[in-house]
Write an enzyme that holds these catalytic residues in place. Structure first.
Site, PDB file in Angstrom:
ATOM      1  CG  ASP A 230      -1.824   1.132   1.345  1.00  0.00           C
ATOM      2  OD1 ASP A 230      -2.747   1.163   0.518  1.00  0.00           O
ATOM      3  OD2 ASP A 230      -1.639   1.996   2.219  1.00  0.00           O
ATOM      4  CD  GLU A 302      -2.665   2.483  -2.995  1.00  0.00           C
ATOM      5  OE1 GLU A 302      -3.848   2.820  -2.884  1.00  0.00           O
ATOM      6  OE2 GLU A 302      -1.825   2.717  -2.109  1.00  0.00           O
TER       7      GLU A 302
HETATM    8  C1  LIG Z   1      -2.088   6.034  -1.752  1.00  0.00           C
HETATM    9  C2  LIG Z   1      -2.723   5.914  -0.407  1.00  0.00           C
HETATM   10  O1  LIG Z   1      -3.305   6.844   0.054  1.00  0.00           O
HETATM   11  N1  LIG Z   1      -2.597   4.732   0.178  1.00  0.00           N
HETATM   12  C3  LIG Z   1      -2.963   4.353   1.511  1.00  0.00           C
HETATM   13  C4  LIG Z   1      -1.866   4.700   2.525  1.00  0.00           C
HETATM   14  O2  LIG Z   1      -2.336   4.733   3.763  1.00  0.00           O
HETATM   15  C5  LIG Z   1      -3.497   5.492   3.921  1.00  0.00           C
HETATM   16  C6  LIG Z   1      -3.707   5.699   5.344  1.00  0.00           C
HETATM   17  O3  LIG Z   1      -3.778   4.503   6.039  1.00  0.00           O
HETATM   18  C7  LIG Z   1      -4.643   4.793   3.234  1.00  0.00           C
HETATM   19  O4  LIG Z   1      -5.872   5.424   3.443  1.00  0.00           O
HETATM   20  C8  LIG Z   1      -4.353   4.832   1.789  1.00  0.00           C
HETATM   21  O5  LIG Z   1      -5.291   4.066   1.064  1.00  0.00           O
END
Ligand SMILES: CC(=O)N[C@H]1CO[C@H](CO)[C@@H](O)[C@@H]1O
Ligand SMILES: *[C@@H]1O[C@H](CO)[C@@H](O)[C@H](O)[C@H]1NC(C)=O
Ligand SMILES: *[C@@H]1O[C@H](CO)[C@@H](O)[C@H](O)[C@H]1NC(C)=O
Ligand SMILES: *[C@@H]1O[C@H](CO)[C@@H](O)[C@H](O)[C@H]1NC(C)=O
Ligand SMILES: *[C@@H]1O[C@H](CO)[C@@H](O)[C@H](O)[C@H]1NC(C)=O
Ligand SMILES: [Ca+2]
Ligand SMILES: [Ca+2]
Length: 571
Positions: A230, A302
């Site tokens: 992530d 991601e």
């Molecule tokens: C790209 C992005 O925002 N990814 C994640 C990273 O972490 C945050 C906070 O936990 C998530 O909400 C996001 O989806």
């Protein structure tokens, strides 16, 4: 296109190939290269105990459905212990399952069942930060031995005019507001790219990286097939050699200084060290496989980054990185997108990633974006499903897109009521109570009012339902024409008119598919597509054709608004 010019030669080659290697085509394809991936949002897939929230036992009971619809692997949004301040993207214990979802024993059962069905399991891995309730953070606040530098701490700087202490830099967090928060106890600022309850880990610290590999190993030992990483671009931040942090320049995209878009994130996104981290993790997974056997373990990344950056994450033959840097280009299409627009989105990826690495993946949607029915219109859901599965490479389906689920206006009160839950409502299994999602009295998010019409059970019975189109597409993926995608000329795509996209998949000697998709709202007449006779093998709901019918491509083809068809030529 002179595809048949070398038919004779092609046949000879084919015979040679058939004689030499085992199954025709596909022999050199690793499983992730043409996989059909499926994202499960665990809170909303299946509730087993009636508390209205989906859980692991629920997922286990539904794995055979994934098998039924042709899924290769599924990735689960976070299931780890979490205070759920960001729905599990804030992990307080990377080594355990949150009680909402079940126990480690439930997880082991899920893996056992998945293995027996042949569906791979991928976990969402959230390295960009932990929860502030993680014991690592508590230890870091207390400067315990080894944990002092676990997070990104800084004294801040003194404002020369007011004499007061202020944050080290002007950085704004992804959710708005400063990226730095003062910690009274440690008397320092800590960095958080997301919420202040999500302190960023210090990935320049080898101990942090070691801990993370240890976490990966823990789950690999339990049988997972890979990880979806992530928020990859947010892992590293830039710091001057003297220890201070540079301010980020103003982007001009927003007039609100508290908003994330106010700055151009040149120091807090896509820092070069991220690429090395991808290589480090991939090397770890490859070494694990070498030692323990089994199929490739994969990394999905991601990253809302440029395709050039994704290419670096993917790596090359000497520095292998993430196999699946997720491609979000088709998520930016709207209801007005023409076939030419679609070709542009495909080109953006193919011109770099295919040319350099012969790899592709196509994401339909995810838990952070509107569903296709809302982004593009309900009658275009099948079109996008056709496109992502007809293109070479892996497809990534967000749960429910295969039955055409829609966003739901989630009624809520209070400040933390966020629109984005709209695409996270319970899976629609049947037309019974709670759509078959939960035996309880209520569900954590409301069900879509359309569930009596759009659900798995009823769509199984309708021959041209979204579900059956989806299943038909998965079957095509293992045909010899689809497996020839890495061979020269094994596929092509073009806009044959402003509104009609054609994708060709072929093994060049015995089988060819033509996929035609009318993106527009008008009837389209197409002449001169070819000279051979084809059979209709898949038609969407709006089609006036039927499977089994034949057509010679020197005849005019008529496509209804939003119609997609798959034609097959067999030698
Ligand atoms: C790209 C992005 O925002 N990814 C994640 C990273 O972490 C945050 C906070 O936990 C998530 O909400 C996001 O989806
Ligand atoms: C991918 O290719 C392999 C052959 O290498 C095939 O067995 C498999 O079915 C294909 N994947 C999908 C999702 O069809
Ligand atoms: C991260 O940890 C390393 C020690 O391994 C340390 O040298 C460095 O200063 C830390 N970085 C930050 C931003 O705290
Ligand atoms: C640290 O180095 C940067 C870049 O060389 C410079 O702009 C900054 O003023 C320095 N900060 C301090 C506190 O010396
Ligand atoms: C592969 O990538 C690494 C790291 O980016 C780079 O140093 C190397 O030159 C590349 N090798 C090839 C063969 O392109
Ligand atoms: Ca439950
Ligand atoms: Ca970070």
């Amino acid at each position: 296109m002179p595809q048949w010019a070398h038919l004779g030669l092609g046949l000879c080659l084919a015979l040679l190939l058939l004689a030499g290697t085992a199954p025709a085509g596909g022999a050199d394809i690793d499983w992730w290269e043409n996989a059909s991936l499926y994202q499960i949002y665990p809170r909303s897939f299946q509730d087993s105990d009636g508390d209205g929230i989906g859980d692991l036992k629920g997922i286990t009971s539904r794995l055979s459905y994934l098998k039924e619809i042709g899924i290769t692997a599924t990735w689960l949004s976070p299931i780890f212990t979490s205070p759920m301040s960001d729905f599990g993207y804030d992990i307080s214990n990377f080594y355990d399952i949150d009680p909402i979802f079940g126990t480690l024993a439930d997880f082991d059962e899920l893996i056992t069942e998945a293995k027996s069905l042949g569906v791979k399991i991928i976990l969402d891995f959230v390295p960009n930060h932990s929860s502030d309730e993680n014991e690592w953070f508590a230890k870091s606040v207390n400067r315990e031995d080894g944990y002092d530098d676990f997070y990104v701490w800084d004294d801040g700087k003194l404002n020369s005019e007011t004499g007061e202490r202020e944050a080290p830099s002007n950085w704004v967090s992804v959710f708005g507001g400063p990226m730095w928060t003062w910690n009274e106890q440690r008397q320092q600022y800590f960095l958080h790219q997301f919420q202040d309850k999500q302190p960023d880990l210090n990935f320049t610290n080898p101990m942090v990286r070691e801990h993370m590999l240890d976490v990966l190993k823990f789950w690999l030992d339990r049988g997972v097939d890979g990880f979806r990483i992530d928020a990859v671009p947010h892992i590293y931040e830039y710091r001057f050699a003297n220890g201070s942090y540079p301010d980020e320049p103003i982007s001009g995209w927003s007039s609100d200084p508290e908003a994330y878009d106010y700055h151009d994130h040149i120091y807090t996104k896509d820092q070069p060290a991220t690429v090395d981290l991808m290589y480090e993790w991939r090397a770890f997974l490859d070494a694990y496989r070498a030692e323990n056997g089994g199929d490739s373990r994969v990394l999905l990344a991601e990253a809302y980054s440029s395709v050039e950056t994704l290419s670096a994450y993917f790596g090359n033959s000497t520095h292998e990185g993430t196999q699946l840097p997720m491609n979000f280009q088709l998520m930016y299409l709207s209801g007005y997108s023409t076939a030419r627009d679609v070709v542009g989105s495909i080109d953006y990826w193919m011109n770099t990633m295919w040319k350099e690495h012969q790899t592709a993946n196509w994401v339909v949607g995810n838990h952070d974006n509107d569903r296709v029915a809302n982004r593009m219109g309900a009658h275009k859901v099948d079109l996008l499903n056709v496109i992502v599965n007809a293109l070479p490479g892996a497809s990534v389906t967000y749960y429910g897109e295969e039955i055409g689920m829609s966003n739901v206006d989630v009624q809520c009160t209070g400040d933390d009521c966020e629109h984005r839950d709209a695409e996270r409502t319970p899976m629609q299994w049947n037309s019974e109570k709670n759509a078959g999602f939960s035996p309880g009295d209520s569900t954590w998010l409301p069900l879509s009012p359309d569930y009596e019409r759009y659900n798995v059970q009823s769509e199984r019975r309708v021959s041209r339902s979204s579900l059956n189109i989806f299943k038909g597409l998965q079957e095509l993926k293992s045909s010899s024409a689809f497996l020839a995608f890495k061979e020269e000329g094994g596929f092509s795509y073009e806009a044959v008119t402003e509104q009609v996209l054609q994708i060709i998949r072929t093994n060049k000697h015995s089988e060819e598919y033509r996929i035609l998709v009318n993106m527009g709202n008008n009837m389209e007449l197409i002449d001169g597509l070819g000279t051979k006779t084809y059979e209709y093998v898949l038609v969407t709901a709006y089609s006036t054709h039927y499977a089994g019918q034949t057509v010679n491509l020197n005849e005019r083809i008529i496509l209804m608004p939003h119609e997609a068809i798959v034609l097959r030529w067999l030698a």
